[in-house]
Design an enzyme around this catalytic site. Structure first.
Site, PDB file in Angstrom:
ATOM      1  N   HIS A 165     -25.788 -62.729  -3.814  1.00 51.04           N
ATOM      2  CA  HIS A 165     -24.526 -63.433  -3.579  1.00 51.04           C
ATOM      3  C   HIS A 165     -23.444 -63.061  -4.584  1.00 51.04           C
ATOM      4  CE1 HIS A 165     -22.068 -66.138  -1.410  1.00 51.04           C
ATOM      5  NE2 HIS A 165     -22.983 -67.014  -1.071  1.00 51.04           N
ATOM      6  N   ASN A 385     -24.246 -55.253  16.532  1.00 52.47           N
ATOM      7  CA  ASN A 385     -24.934 -54.430  17.527  1.00 52.47           C
ATOM      8  C   ASN A 385     -25.263 -53.063  16.927  1.00 52.47           C
ATOM      9  OD1 ASN A 385     -25.800 -52.944  19.715  1.00 52.47           O
ATOM     10  ND2 ASN A 385     -23.997 -53.328  20.975  1.00 52.47           N
TER      11      ASN A 385
END
Length: 462
Positions: A165, A385
């Protein structure tokens, strides 16, 4: 419902390997911003993407496609192939060594259909879907990303990765994964070029605090026991909010708040129901910290410098009240507080926050009687995708943010019935979870609220 007979499956993993950038990259040291390296972001966050079999890709091996594309993507995101170092004053930086990211190839003898409705947090046997390499819980002098691609018997696959993070927020992760997916589909380079530009969120010289940052108030004496921080036994459970549920919540707020976002409504619900479930004393302060993506809050000139920025540009803006006021008022009271907390995040606020981090030695946010919700709905992780179509699920792997159980995420999802909605995964001790479910059910008008649970699993690992 939990299946009466456990589902058996086996995961076979290869040895972890390092994936390097496909071409030489600069060897340099880059400072993280003074918002990146605060204490509350020094952890690895697990994220998961689930993809179905795509007949047109049956000749393609997802492991090979993703590994090759990752190597090429790291040419553009080369700091991610380096290592985090810590300097004077706990200042974090990236040593761009080009050593690579950790990559694991795996296979599971199970189909997606066998998972049923368990393809959302909490994922069954997640520890096998993202291998726990020794030392992976640390961020210093370790690979910045850990990635596992698990082929499934049906031809689908699961991509799991850990987000360090300090390197970036949800928007930054979405940008990286999108670039990776573009290259996997045949692009020569990312459509959005990454920029470092961490100096935009560095403290001023000299630093000076100009805003009130109640999210970092240290309100409790040392060694104070906080009930919600007891992690000995914790239940992980997800709640799926359909459009009908959100409409039911919206009817609980005054007309002038009727256009508030689904995030505002669900976050207010979570805050109220969780506070009641934990049975917080009436006069105690309680906090809801709204994680705000501040990119759009900057001036036009600085906003243009943030195009392609994949670092942390977030604030944990806090709404604060007493348990008595929160639970004794209508839901609109909590919604108003949440909207005001979000609205106070401006460019001025972000500069003040960077200065605050330097003056206060990169302190941790307030954890006592606090909960936190990060809005990942706009990131649309499920739309990623790699050539196998959009993900069945894309987003956080579980509730909790690092070791902070009160933190969670709001993620878009389509369930097994094809219903679109938002998932809120949470963690609570068992009795508190029962009270939380009852409070939420009461708030929604006893609609027999659909919590998410899937079949039970027995797993062996080879």
């Amino acid at each position: 419902m939990t299946s009466s007979s456990p589902l058996l499956f086996t995961v076979r993993r290869s040895q972890p390997e390092l994936v390097l950038p496909a071409a030489p990259t600069p060897h340099e040291v880059k400072l993280l911003s003074d918002i990146d390296d605060q204490e509350g972001l020094r952890f690895n966050l697990p994220v998961i993407f689930v993809f179905r079999h795509e007949p047109s890709m049956k000749e393609k091996d997802p492991v090979k496609v993703l590994k090759h594309a990752l190597s090429r993507t790291l040419v553009y995101y080369y700091p991610g192939a380096g290592r985090i170092r810590e300097g004077a004053g706990r200042k974090l930086m990236v040593d761009c060594t080009g050593e690579g990211v950790m990559f694991i190839e795996a296979e599971a003898d199970i189909t997606l259909d066998q998972f049923g409705d368990a393809l959302q947090p909490p994922f069954p046997c997640f520890q096998e879907i993202l291998c726990d390499v020794p030392g992976s819980e640390y961020i210093i002098d370790r690979p910045i990303r850990l990635i596992q691609v698990t082929r499934l018997k049906c031809g689908g696959f699961i991509l799991a990765l850990s987000l360090n993070h300090t390197m970036g927020d949800g928007s930054g992760l979405r940008q990286f994964v999108s670039a990776w997916a573009e290259i996997a589909r045949g692009a020569n380079q990312p459509s959005i070029q990454p920029v470092w530009n961490r100096e935009i969120l560095m403290a001023r010289d000299p630093p000076y605090i100009t805003c009130n940052h109640r999210e970092y108030e240290q309100i409790l004496p040392p060694n104070t026991y906080i009930k919600e921080e007891d992690t000995t036994i914790v239940v992980h459970q997800s709640f799926f909010f359909t459009s009908a549920h959100i409409a039911a919540i919206r009817r609980l707020v005054p007309l002038h708040l009727s256009r508030c976002t689904a995030y505002d409504l669900i976050t207010a619900c979570y805050w109220c129901c969780r506070t009641k479930a934990l049975q917080v004393e009436p006069d105690e302060d309680v906090r809801m910290m709204c994680i705000v993506n501040a990119r759009s809050r900057f001036s036009a000139n600085n906003r243009s410098s943030l195009i392609g920025y994949y670092g942390n540009c977030i604030a944990f803006s806090a709404a604060v009240t007493t348990a008595k006021e929160l639970c004794g008022n209508q839901l609109g009271y909590a919604v108003e507080l949440i909207r005001k907390a979000k609205a106070q995040v401006t460019e001025k606020y972000m500069h003040s926050l960077a200065d605050f981090m330097v003056i206060k030695e990169r302190c941790l946010f307030t954890k006592g009687r606090t909960c936190m919700v990060s809005d990942w709905t706009r990131a649309k992780f499920s739309e990623v995708n790699f050539g196998w179509g959009e993900a069945v699920y894309g987003g956080a792997a579980k509730g909790g943010i690092g070791s902070f159980l009160g933190g969670t995420f709001l993620v878009t999802h389509k369930n097994a019935k094809g219903e679109e909605g938002l998932i809120l995964p949470i963690c609570l001790p068992p009795e508190d979870m029962k009270r939380f479910v009852k409070e939420l059910d009461d708030m929604l008008g006893n609609q027999n609220y659909p919590t998410m649970s899937g079949p039970s699993f027995i797993l062996s690992t080879l």
